[in-house]
Design an enzyme around this catalytic site. Structure first.
Site, mmCIF file in Angstrom:
data_model
loop_
_atom_site.group_PDB
_atom_site.id
_atom_site.type_symbol
_atom_site.label_atom_id
_atom_site.label_comp_id
_atom_site.label_asym_id
_atom_site.label_seq_id
_atom_site.Cartn_x
_atom_site.Cartn_y
_atom_site.Cartn_z
ATOM 1 N N SER A 2 0.719 -1.253 0.090
ATOM 2 C CA SER A 2 0.175 -0.027 -0.071
ATOM 3 C C SER A 2 0.784 1.290 0.177
ATOM 4 O O SER A 2 1.847 1.439 0.492
ATOM 5 C CB SER A 2 -0.930 0.006 1.302
ATOM 6 O OG SER A 2 -1.487 1.214 1.335
ATOM 7 N N GLU A 36 0.072 3.712 1.611
ATOM 8 C CA GLU A 36 0.110 4.263 3.016
ATOM 9 C C GLU A 36 1.550 3.963 3.760
ATOM 10 O O GLU A 36 2.000 4.566 4.799
ATOM 11 C CB GLU A 36 -0.781 3.786 3.850
ATOM 12 C CG GLU A 36 -2.233 4.261 3.504
ATOM 13 C CD GLU A 36 -2.539 5.459 4.078
ATOM 14 O OE1 GLU A 36 -1.790 6.128 4.949
ATOM 15 O OE2 GLU A 36 -3.368 6.218 3.369
ATOM 16 N N TYR A 56 -2.026 0.129 10.400
ATOM 17 C CA TYR A 56 -2.076 -0.390 9.118
ATOM 18 C C TYR A 56 -0.959 -0.186 8.086
ATOM 19 O O TYR A 56 -0.639 -1.281 7.549
ATOM 20 C CB TYR A 56 -3.432 0.125 8.441
ATOM 21 C CG TYR A 56 -3.371 -0.160 6.974
ATOM 22 C CD1 TYR A 56 -4.005 -1.574 6.514
ATOM 23 C CD2 TYR A 56 -3.035 0.561 5.972
ATOM 24 C CE1 TYR A 56 -4.093 -1.777 5.273
ATOM 25 C CE2 TYR A 56 -3.238 0.304 4.559
ATOM 26 C CZ TYR A 56 -3.798 -0.911 4.257
ATOM 27 O OH TYR A 56 -3.778 -1.103 3.008
#
Length: 343
Positions: A130, A132, A153
């Protein structure tokens, strides 16, 4: 006939990927949790759309938190390709459930890789990494950009990324990381900000609600179409050598701009309906994500087909139809969930 195994098959990406693979004649196997039994609406159409006996879809119960299940399933299915999309994937939720997120999103990847190693199957492995993971790293972000995760996460995804690379190096597994930037569609979960906006705006348009509550409107993201991004996943596993790739559009837009465009499509002024709710701010915010997918364009010959405005139009149109059905049911006396704080 090639066999593929997909974790997270009932999610947005899993449904588009299953569609793509079935269209290519694959036999597709998906992992589904018992709690997802009634959440298969994204893939229900696949049973009706693919009548070709050479294109089969099978669902298997299992859980990424249980090691033995993964080993048994992989030994039984013996897939050619494994696409690991399953995770607790909501960033804001990861702050409320950090241990669960780390277990499923991080260690779940390890369990799957260890199952491949233990069974000795020759499957090619795709890990859904990801954007992120980049967190506070300055843009643009590419494969060489150091990770600076800003959420449980993101930290779990960094672990999953490196454990996939470790198994590639230590055990010669064909394991790829696809570092996908934000990708959306009409199948996006309603708690994610883009879908929350298109759902809320279309309900406001039809008089089903008056307000939409959001968090940080200044956060900027690189948004693409999920259907384009799952094609990149497949491309990665068709290469001669396993590698890691950033998948992105190379454009960044703010949440405010996304909301403004959606409301404008509906002839509405977002400022009259959108209100800020501090509960939706993250403890540590990621201000801007902007991907450099030059490597994927060069090595995979991949590029996004759906642009930002087309994506917004697609999502708004689909949710307007949904809101119209809700209004019809409401007018007929049926209740529906119109909570403006959803998510």
């Amino acid at each position: 006939m090639k066999k593929a195994f997909i974790t997270g098959i009932t999610g947005q990406d899993g449904s588009y990927l299953a569609e793509l693979l079935l269209g290519k004649g694959y036999e597709v196997h998906g992992l589904i949790r018992r709690s997802s039994t009634f959440n298969t609406d994204r893939i229900d159409h696949l049973y009706k759309d693919f009548h070709d006996p050479q294109a089969r879809l099978y669902l298997h119960y299992g859980d990424l938190s249980v090691s033995g299940q993964m080993t048994d399933l992989l030994y039984e299915i013996n897939p050619d390709e494994i696409y690991h999309l399953g995770a607790q994937s909501h960033v804001r939720v990861s702050f409320d459930m950090p241990e669960y997120t780390g277990d499923v999103t991080g260690l779940g990847t390890l369990r799957l890789l260890e199952a491949i190693r233990r069974t000795g199957i020759k499957a090619r492995f795709y890990q859904a990494s990801s954007s992120e993971m980049f967190g506070a790293a300055p843009p643009p972000q590419c494969e060489d950009t150091p990770f600076q995760p800003q959420s449980p996460y993101a930290a779990a995804k960094v672990y999953a990324y490196y454990i996939a690379r470790n198994y590639r190096q230590a055990y010669n597994l064909f394991a790829c990381n696809g570092i996908l930037f934000n990708h959306e569609s009409p199948r996006r979960g309603e708690t994610f900000v883009t879908r929350k906006i298109t759902r809320g705006a279309t309900q406001i348009k039809l008089g089903l609600r008056d307000k939409l509550y959001l968090g940080n409107l200044e956060a900027k993201r690189d948004w693409g179409f999920a259907g384009d991004y799952v094609e990149a996943m497949w491309m990665m596993l068709q290469q001669d050598k396993a590698d890691d790739f950033v998948i992105a559009t190379g454009e960044t837009h703010s949440v405010r701009e996304f909301a403004e465009k959606v409301f404008a499509l509906l002839d509405l002024d977002y400022q009259k309906h959108v209100e800020i709710d501090p509960r939706y701010f993250r403890p540590t915010e990621v201000d801007i994500l902007l991907g450099d997918a030059s490597k994927a364009r060069r090595s995979l010959n991949w590029e996004p087909k759906v642009g930002f405005d087309e994506l917004i139009g697609m999502m708004t149109s689909a949710d307007l139809e949904l809101a119209q059905r809700e209004k019809t049911l409401l007018d007929a006396g049926y209740a529906c969930n119109l909570n403006p704080h959803l998510g």
